[in-house]
Design a protein around this motif. Structure first.
Motif, PDB file in Angstrom:
ATOM      1  N   VAL A   8      58.060  23.023 101.669  1.00  0.00           N
ATOM      2  CA  VAL A   8      58.936  23.429 102.782  1.00  0.00           C
ATOM      3  C   VAL A   8      58.449  24.716 103.454  1.00  0.00           C
ATOM      4  O   VAL A   8      57.726  25.495 102.846  1.00  0.00           O
ATOM      5  CB  VAL A   8      60.407  23.593 102.314  1.00  0.00           C
ATOM      6  N   TRP A  65      59.107  28.327 106.117  1.00  0.00           N
ATOM      7  CA  TRP A  65      59.851  29.579 105.956  1.00  0.00           C
ATOM      8  C   TRP A  65      60.992  29.743 106.947  1.00  0.00           C
ATOM      9  O   TRP A  65      61.727  30.730 106.863  1.00  0.00           O
ATOM     10  CB  TRP A  65      58.903  30.782 106.083  1.00  0.00           C
ATOM     11  N   ASN A  66      61.177  28.833 107.885  1.00  0.00           N
ATOM     12  CA  ASN A  66      62.175  29.121 108.926  1.00  0.00           C
ATOM     13  C   ASN A  66      63.618  28.859 108.487  1.00  0.00           C
ATOM     14  O   ASN A  66      64.519  29.594 108.859  1.00  0.00           O
ATOM     15  CB  ASN A  66      61.830  28.402 110.232  1.00  0.00           C
ATOM     16  N   SER A 107      55.394  30.613 100.994  1.00  0.00           N
ATOM     17  CA  SER A 107      55.055  31.879 100.328  1.00  0.00           C
ATOM     18  C   SER A 107      55.921  33.024 100.824  1.00  0.00           C
ATOM     19  O   SER A 107      56.276  33.910 100.060  1.00  0.00           O
ATOM     20  CB  SER A 107      53.585  32.211 100.550  1.00  0.00           C
ATOM     21  N   GLY A 144      50.038  27.691  99.842  1.00  0.00           N
ATOM     22  CA  GLY A 144      49.950  26.291 100.224  1.00  0.00           C
ATOM     23  C   GLY A 144      48.583  25.692  99.944  1.00  0.00           C
ATOM     24  O   GLY A 144      48.476  24.565  99.464  1.00  0.00           O
ATOM     25  N   GLY A 166      56.775  21.254 107.932  1.00  0.00           N
ATOM     26  CA  GLY A 166      55.912  22.375 108.291  1.00  0.00           C
ATOM     27  C   GLY A 166      55.148  22.072 109.556  1.00  0.00           C
ATOM     28  O   GLY A 166      55.596  21.276 110.387  1.00  0.00           O
ATOM     29  N   SER A 167      53.986  22.683 109.691  1.00  0.00           N
ATOM     30  CA  SER A 167      53.247  22.556 110.941  1.00  0.00           C
ATOM     31  C   SER A 167      52.532  21.210 111.027  1.00  0.00           C
ATOM     32  O   SER A 167      52.222  20.581 110.007  1.00  0.00           O
ATOM     33  CB  SER A 167      52.243  23.692 111.056  1.00  0.00           C
ATOM     34  N   LEU A 221      57.515  17.645 111.273  1.00  0.00           N
ATOM     35  CA  LEU A 221      56.531  18.605 111.784  1.00  0.00           C
ATOM     36  C   LEU A 221      57.067  19.375 112.990  1.00  0.00           C
ATOM     37  O   LEU A 221      58.263  19.522 113.155  1.00  0.00           O
ATOM     38  CB  LEU A 221      55.231  17.863 112.094  1.00  0.00           C
ATOM     39  N   GLY A 222      56.168  19.848 113.805  1.00  0.00           N
ATOM     40  CA  GLY A 222      56.575  20.756 114.881  1.00  0.00           C
ATOM     41  C   GLY A 222      57.186  20.050 116.076  1.00  0.00           C
ATOM     42  O   GLY A 222      57.414  18.832 116.068  1.00  0.00           O
ATOM     43  N   CYS A 246      62.093  24.223 114.453  1.00  0.00           N
ATOM     44  CA  CYS A 246      61.204  23.115 114.810  1.00  0.00           C
ATOM     45  C   CYS A 246      61.733  22.377 116.032  1.00  0.00           C
ATOM     46  O   CYS A 246      60.959  21.899 116.852  1.00  0.00           O
ATOM     47  CB  CYS A 246      61.049  22.177 113.644  1.00  0.00           C
ATOM     48  N   GLU A 302      53.356  24.817 120.195  1.00  0.00           N
ATOM     49  CA  GLU A 302      54.559  25.358 119.583  1.00  0.00           C
ATOM     50  C   GLU A 302      54.348  26.853 119.296  1.00  0.00           C
ATOM     51  O   GLU A 302      53.449  27.224 118.563  1.00  0.00           O
ATOM     52  CB  GLU A 302      54.826  24.612 118.282  1.00  0.00           C
TER      53      GLU A 302
HETATM   54  P1  NAP Z   1      52.985  25.524 107.451  1.00  0.00           P
HETATM   55  O1  NAP Z   1      51.934  26.536 107.527  1.00  0.00           O
HETATM   56  O2  NAP Z   1      52.655  24.123 107.770  1.00  0.00           O
HETATM   57  O3  NAP Z   1      53.575  25.626 105.964  1.00  0.00           O
HETATM   58  C1  NAP Z   1      54.599  24.810 105.495  1.00  0.00           C
HETATM   59  C2  NAP Z   1      54.482  24.725 103.999  1.00  0.00           C
HETATM   60  O4  NAP Z   1      53.263  24.080 103.655  1.00  0.00           O
HETATM   61  C3  NAP Z   1      54.453  26.075 103.285  1.00  0.00           C
HETATM   62  O5  NAP Z   1      55.104  25.961 102.048  1.00  0.00           O
HETATM   63  C4  NAP Z   1      52.977  26.305 103.100  1.00  0.00           C
HETATM   64  O6  NAP Z   1      52.651  27.203 102.068  1.00  0.00           O
HETATM   65  C5  NAP Z   1      52.501  24.906 102.790  1.00  0.00           C
HETATM   66  N1  NAP Z   1      51.091  24.691 103.050  1.00  0.00           N
HETATM   67  C6  NAP Z   1      50.269  25.393 103.861  1.00  0.00           C
HETATM   68  N2  NAP Z   1      49.023  24.883 103.822  1.00  0.00           N
HETATM   69  C7  NAP Z   1      49.055  23.833 102.958  1.00  0.00           C
HETATM   70  C8  NAP Z   1      48.098  22.891 102.501  1.00  0.00           C
HETATM   71  N3  NAP Z   1      46.843  22.907 102.923  1.00  0.00           N
HETATM   72  N4  NAP Z   1      48.499  21.956 101.617  1.00  0.00           N
HETATM   73  C9  NAP Z   1      49.765  21.887 101.192  1.00  0.00           C
HETATM   74  N5  NAP Z   1      50.720  22.753 101.583  1.00  0.00           N
HETATM   75  C10 NAP Z   1      50.379  23.707 102.462  1.00  0.00           C
HETATM   76  O7  NAP Z   1      54.226  25.854 108.329  1.00  0.00           O
HETATM   77  P2  NAP Z   1      54.972  27.246 108.372  1.00  0.00           P
HETATM   78  O8  NAP Z   1      54.004  28.193 108.954  1.00  0.00           O
HETATM   79  O9  NAP Z   1      55.577  27.571 107.083  1.00  0.00           O
HETATM   80  O10 NAP Z   1      56.200  26.875 109.318  1.00  0.00           O
HETATM   81  C11 NAP Z   1      56.094  26.753 110.696  1.00  0.00           C
HETATM   82  C12 NAP Z   1      55.854  25.306 111.117  1.00  0.00           C
HETATM   83  O11 NAP Z   1      56.733  24.381 110.482  1.00  0.00           O
HETATM   84  C13 NAP Z   1      56.096  25.128 112.588  1.00  0.00           C
HETATM   85  O12 NAP Z   1      55.009  24.502 113.174  1.00  0.00           O
HETATM   86  C14 NAP Z   1      57.329  24.221 112.669  1.00  0.00           C
HETATM   87  O13 NAP Z   1      57.433  23.388 113.737  1.00  0.00           O
HETATM   88  C15 NAP Z   1      57.269  23.450 111.439  1.00  0.00           C
HETATM   89  N6  NAP Z   1      58.625  23.053 111.046  1.00  0.00           N
HETATM   90  C16 NAP Z   1      59.067  21.771 111.240  1.00  0.00           C
HETATM   91  C17 NAP Z   1      60.363  21.402 110.881  1.00  0.00           C
HETATM   92  C18 NAP Z   1      60.898  20.005 111.040  1.00  0.00           C
HETATM   93  O14 NAP Z   1      61.937  19.685 110.486  1.00  0.00           O
HETATM   94  N7  NAP Z   1      60.263  19.136 111.775  1.00  0.00           N
HETATM   95  C19 NAP Z   1      61.193  22.342 110.324  1.00  0.00           C
HETATM   96  C20 NAP Z   1      60.724  23.628 110.154  1.00  0.00           C
HETATM   97  C21 NAP Z   1      59.431  23.960 110.501  1.00  0.00           C
HETATM   98  P3  NAP Z   1      52.417  28.760 102.433  1.00  0.00           P
HETATM   99  O15 NAP Z   1      53.732  29.285 102.787  1.00  0.00           O
HETATM  100  O16 NAP Z   1      51.877  29.325 101.178  1.00  0.00           O
HETATM  101  O17 NAP Z   1      51.443  28.796 103.563  1.00  0.00           O
END
Ligand code: NAP
Ligand code: MG
Length: 481
Positions: free
Chosen positions: A149, A151-152, A178, A208, A228-229, A251-252, A284, A384
């Motif tokens: 999951v 951080w938002n 993190s 991650g 996540g992203s 995702l985003g 998101c 985004e």
């Molecule tokens: P992110 O970088 O994709 O990280 C999300 C989660 O994935 C974190 O726990 C992260 O760990 C982990 N992660 C990162 N790299 C990874 C990898 N290579 N393999 C497995 N896990 C990995 O996203 P974020 O920066 O936390 O959040 C912002 C993004 O999330 C935005 O783009 C947003 O649109 C999207 N989002 C979507 C929704 C939805 O419901 N559609 C909801 C909220 C957020 P770390 O924290 O250690 O990097």
């Protein structure tokens, strides 16, 4: 509270490396906690524990009504510890205490209650196919779920996965973001209090690229549920292909918020504000592209900018604050970088755009920002930003609004503001997004599915659809001939 340990097999223990890292309060830039830095080895231990709990433990085997009672107990414990959980969430994310305490943690508790109701209603079908056979289907849990999951909305988005996964009888390993692991760790303590059997729910914080990726690659995991992203989501899908584990991806987005000239202007103004400034735009489903009909464009934007200038940014713990700091120094740089990109590409900065000094000058505060004269070709309309930056785009008529609204790789959400019911419903059909709000923005319910079209991912969380993400269908054929 156990922050510097991982929660595995019902026990708190140091991560194998013995290492911790600091989480930072984005409002003060002070260290808020030392947190266990889990890696592949910790993930492996957690998956082994979840595997044992699934393959041999009581959870998937106990009466569905008993699972329901434990889920309900978890909801009660979240409610009983709501203030503490909300404070942890705000300290970790910079979101206002109002948002964590009055909106998000109560919603998370509600999600547990909703899925507590489902445990006794998961069923297959009997099919009368021929005389010589008795055929039916079973809906069974998938096994071990790996949940990752962002951080938002750290705990809320975790609850969207934990509650349905557990309701269906799965066991799981949660890897929080993190930046924001604290509520997940506190919740792990609550699972002990609720009497959740050991190994059913495990938490391993960690990077991650290591802990997260290990969860995706591990052959002991049956399904990965990720929010996540889009970039990380694509990487997860590629890696999961190795073992063909099930994947669901939230995702985003770059969601269009469409205001027609016949809208209730006051309501639409409020919707434009919450659409982009709720949770500092770190949403998101944020309405980050505001499409406004030509005829009312200047009047609407004028009123909007006035309101934005009056939005109180500051200490998230202060009751009068409407917007806290963005989540991290890195996110602040990302947001300011997009402001720069908007300027360079020729958009008009109507208000905001700067880092904001609050109090002693510490904290990652940024002004709520509005760009006008934006076109869908610009980066600030395509990518985004995940911050409080609104791109205003004019449109001619309904066809133009739909065309521009859909002109994105994303498809998470959309909204339309109009008093014309036919126009609203035609738009709801035509917009390629998983959620369309009519005369509303950012409304959610535990019973209503949420998820993306296109590059916003696939699978629907919440509602019955959210439960289906955590079950397999098995067909059973009994020969009667
Ligand atoms: P992110 O970088 O994709 O990280 C999300 C989660 O994935 C974190 O726990 C992260 O760990 C982990 N992660 C990162 N790299 C990874 C990898 N290579 N393999 C497995 N896990 C990995 O996203 P974020 O920066 O936390 O959040 C912002 C993004 O999330 C935005 O783009 C947003 O649109 C999207 N989002 C979507 C929704 C939805 O419901 N559609 C909801 C909220 C957020 P770390 O924290 O250690 O990097
Ligand atoms: Mg990230």
């Amino acid at each position: 509270m156990h922050t510097s340990e991982i929660f595995v097999g019902g026990q708190w223990r140091s991560p194998v490396s013995g290492e911790t890292y600091a989480t930072i309060n984005p409002a003060t830039e002070e260290v808020s906690a030392q947190v266990a830095k889990g890696d592949e080895r910790d993930i492996d231990l957690a998956i082994q524990a979840a595997r044992r709990a699934f393959d041999h433990g009581p959870w998937p085997r106990m009466a569905a009504a008993e699972r329901s009672r434990i889920l309900w107990k978890l909801a009660d414990l979240i409610t009983a510890n709501l203030e503490e959980m909300a404070r942890l969430e705000s300290v970790n994310t910079g979101k206002t205490l109002f948002d964590s305490g009055k909106v998000e943690l109560p919603f998370a508790a509600e999600v547990f209650r909703y899925y507590a109701g489902w445990t006794t209603k998961i069923h297959g079908e009997t099919l009368n196919l021929r005389d010589g056979a008795f055929t039916f289907t079973l809906r069974q849990p998938l096994g071990v779920v790996g949940a990752i999951v962002p951080w938002n909305f750290p705990f809320l988005l975790a609850s969207w996965k934990i509650a349905p996964a557990l309701a269906a009888g799965n066991t799981m390993v949660l890897k929080p973001a993190s930046l924001t692991p604290l509520t997940a760790l506190r919740f792990a303590e609550l699972t002990q209090e609720a009497g959740l059997p050991e190994g059913v729910f495990n938490v391993v914080p960690g990077p991650g690229s290591k802990a997260g990726m290990a969860l995706v690659r591990h052959p002991g995991v049956d399904k990965v549920a990720f929010t996540g992203s889009t970039d990380v989501g694509k990487g997860i899908m590629r890696e999961a292909a190795g073992s063909l584990k099930r994947v669901s991806l939230e995702l985003g987005g770059k969601s269009p918020n469409v205001v027609f000239a016949d809208a209730d202007m006051e309501a639409a103004l409020r919707g434009a504000m919450t659409g982009i400034f709720y949770n500092k735009g770190e949403v998101c489903a944020a309405g980050s592209r505001l499409l406004v009909e030509h005829r009312i464009h200047d009047e609407f934007v004028g009123k909007l900018v006035e309101r934005v200038k009056g939005l109180k940014v500051g200490d998230p713990m202060d009751k009068t604050t409407r917007m806290g700091p963005v989540v991290s120094a890195q996110q602040l740089q990302t947001v300011l970088g997009y402001v720069e990109a908007g300027r360079r590409e020729g958009a008009t900065l109507a208000t905001g755009g700067e880092r904001l000094q609050v109090g002693d000058g510490r904290g990652y505060f940024v002004q709520p920002t509005v760009f006008t004269g934006v076109s869908n070709a610009m980066r600030i309309a395509r990518e985004e930003i995940f911050g409080p930056v609104l791109s205003v785009i004019p449109f001619k008529d309904a066809d133009d609004a739909i065309a521009q609204g859909n002109e994105t790789f994303y498809g998470l959400a959309a909204a339309v503001w109009t008093r014309d019911v036919g126009k609203a419903l035609r738009a709801a059909r035509a917009l390629r997004a998983g959620t369309v709000w009519i005369n509303a923005y950012n409304l959610f319910d535990a019973a209503l599915p949420f998820g993306g079209f296109k590059e916003s991912g696939f699978g629907r969380e919440l509602g019955q659809a959210g439960l289906d993400l955590y079950t397999e269908v098995k067909s059973v054929w009994v020969d009667l001939s």
